[in-house]
Write a protein that holds these residues in place. Structure first.
Motif, short mmCIF file in Angstrom:
data_model
loop_
_atom_site.label_atom_id
_atom_site.label_comp_id
_atom_site.label_asym_id
_atom_site.label_seq_id
_atom_site.Cartn_x
_atom_site.Cartn_y
_atom_site.Cartn_z
N THR A 129 0.90 -1.18 0.16
CA THR A 129 -0.09 -0.05 -0.06
C THR A 129 0.82 1.17 -0.08
O THR A 129 0.62 2.15 -0.74
N VAL A 130 1.70 1.03 0.87
CA VAL A 130 2.78 2.34 0.86
C VAL A 130 3.49 2.67 -0.52
O VAL A 130 3.70 3.84 -0.89
N LEU A 131 4.11 1.60 -0.84
CA LEU A 131 4.79 1.58 -2.22
C LEU A 131 3.98 1.98 -3.46
O LEU A 131 4.61 2.65 -4.48
N ALA A 132 2.69 1.75 -3.28
CA ALA A 132 1.98 2.05 -4.50
C ALA A 132 1.78 3.59 -4.72
O ALA A 132 1.47 3.84 -5.88
N ALA A 133 2.13 4.13 -3.85
CA ALA A 133 1.92 5.69 -3.89
C ALA A 133 3.32 6.08 -4.75
O ALA A 133 3.12 7.46 -5.49
N VAL A 134 4.13 5.48 -4.81
CA VAL A 134 5.58 5.98 -5.69
C VAL A 134 5.43 5.99 -7.16
O VAL A 134 5.76 6.98 -7.50
N ARG A 147 -1.84 16.05 -11.86
CA ARG A 147 -2.76 15.07 -11.25
C ARG A 147 -2.14 14.19 -10.18
O ARG A 147 -2.26 13.13 -9.77
N LEU A 148 -1.12 14.73 -9.53
CA LEU A 148 -0.19 14.18 -8.62
C LEU A 148 -1.13 13.83 -7.45
O LEU A 148 -0.80 12.65 -7.04
N LEU A 149 -1.80 14.41 -6.98
CA LEU A 149 -3.00 13.65 -5.83
C LEU A 149 -3.32 12.64 -5.98
O LEU A 149 -3.59 11.63 -5.43
N TYR A 150 -4.16 12.49 -7.40
CA TYR A 150 -4.82 11.46 -7.65
C TYR A 150 -3.87 10.17 -7.90
O TYR A 150 -3.95 9.10 -7.50
N ALA A 151 -2.66 10.34 -8.61
CA ALA A 151 -1.58 9.54 -9.16
C ALA A 151 -1.13 9.11 -7.89
O ALA A 151 -0.78 7.88 -7.82
N THR A 152 -1.00 9.76 -6.46
CA THR A 152 -0.41 9.32 -5.54
C THR A 152 -1.13 8.49 -4.50
O THR A 152 -0.71 7.59 -4.00
N LEU A 153 -2.60 9.01 -4.56
CA LEU A 153 -3.67 8.35 -3.61
C LEU A 153 -4.49 7.19 -4.07
O LEU A 153 -4.70 6.28 -3.29
#
Length: 381
Positions: A129-134, A147-153
């Motif tokens: 879950t943590v790594l999926a944000a990278v 789209r950083l927020l969407y791409a990260t969360l």
């Protein structure tokens, strides 16, 4: 697990776990594969990876459902599924499809987690879950697409949700399996308990009756020349004892035989007297529950049988009283031999039965005197 009782639940869980995950992969990725705006190489590689991952998901989750929570992660399919998930991610992420690239890896993380111990499972899901944000965050930053927020969360949320959707129904399935196993063990123990009860009842009947029959037959054989009439009377009693043993055995088989304490004391006194043993009784009649009378009757029968079988007694005493709400039975005799059976279906088995009924059974030897003492609550609880 018993498939007859859990067939419906099994079908439901299969559709919820392997079925729904396969459908999610097909719906999310299939639409993208059929999209003409997507480059052909990406569509081709994604189509092949989709087939492999769907097959891996169906195989692995079906095996997990069939084998239960103790199964180990098999070789082959997890690797194939992980590689397929990586190919799906590698095809979608460069095209900045932040909602799709994490679906394949998230599903495989959840599938692999079902095979792990709870601690390792939590570590895998938390780490994934943590790594999926990278990856999405890095691509969005490099592309500067806003789209950083969407791409990260979104990818971490997708990973956590898929894991919850897979592990929740499997947890319910594992609980149902444990309950079914507990029910099966309980049924087996009930059968074993009934067999032990039947063996104890049969021992109580046949051991006593056969001992008395042997004693009276021996007495009749000695009397046949000196006192024929008494020999005939003794054999008449042998015949009656055999009929009683047959009747009691049938009653045990039918499940409704109960031992009467009063009858057992009367019978023991008569049989001991026939064996030339002076049996003295001290009785204080009192009303006690049927279950307590039954258990004390069994003790009386076993004690009398042991006097006949294991001693050269000349005198015996039987005392019964109820004091302060406790019924007490005490049987004592001289001429104690090597010792009665205190294992198996003898006194020790009776001690366990009295203990289960809230009572106590003890036996002691002093010189040549053997004493059996039983006490049990004499009022209904």
């Amino acid at each position: 697990m018993n498939e007859t009782g859990l067939d419906g639940f099994r079908r439901y869980t299969w559709w919820v776990v392997p079925g729904s995950n396969a459908i999610v992969l097909i719906l999310f990725t299939g639409e993208w594969v059929l999209d003409g705006d997507v480059p052909a190489p990406a569509r081709l590689f994604s189509a092949g990876a989709l087939v492999v991952e769907v097959a891996a998901v169906l195989v692995l989750l079906t095996l997990r459902l069939r084998a239960g929570e103790r199964i180990r992660l098999p070789a082959g399919w997890p690797v194939a599924g992980a590689l397929a998930g990586a190919v799906l991610a590698a095809c979608a992420l460069p095209l900045r499809n932040y909602g799709l690239w994490a679906v394949g890896p998230a599903v495989m993380v959840a599938v692999v987690a079902t095979y792990l111990e709870p601690r390792a499972r939590r570590r895998l899901i938390l780490g994934a879950t943590v790594l999926a944000a990278v990856p999405g965050g890095v691509v969005s930053l490099l592309a500067d697409d806003g789209r950083l927020l969407y791409a990260t969360l979104f990818p971490p949320g997708m990973t956590a949700f898929v894991s919850w959707a897979v592990l929740g129904p499997l947890w319910a399935w594992d609980i149902a399996g444990r309950l079914e196993e507990a029910r099966r063990i309980s049924a087996e123990l009930a059968v074993k308990d009934e067999r032990l009860r039947f063996a104890a009842e049969l021992h109580d009947i046949q051991g006593h009756h056969l001992q008395v029959i042997a004693l009276k037959s021996e007495l009749a054989a000695r009397l046949v020349e000196t006192d024929p009439q008494r020999a005939v009377a003794e054999m008449g009693e042998v015949r009656q004892l055999a009929a009683d043993a047959l009747r009691d055995t049938r009653a045990v088989v039918r499940g409704y035989r109960r031992t009467s304490l009063d009858d057992e004391i009367t019978n023991a006194t008569r049989v001991l007297a026939s064996a030339g043993i002076d049996a003295r009784t001290t009785l204080e009649p009192a009303t006690i529950p049927e279950a307590a009378r039954h258990l004390l009757g069994l003790v009386m029968r076993e004690a009398a049988t042991n006097v006949l079988r294991h001693s050269t007694a000349r005198e015996a005493s039987i005392e019964y009283r109820v004091s302060s709400g406790t019924a007490c039975l005490r049987v004592s005799n001289d001429g104690a031999g090597p010792g009665p059976d205190t294992e198996g279906t003898g006194l020790r088995a009776l001690a366990e039965r009295l203990e289960a009924g809230g009572g106590v059974l003890e036996w002691t030897r002093t010189d040549d005197r053997f004493t059996v003492s039983a006490s049990i609550p004499g009022s209904s609880r």
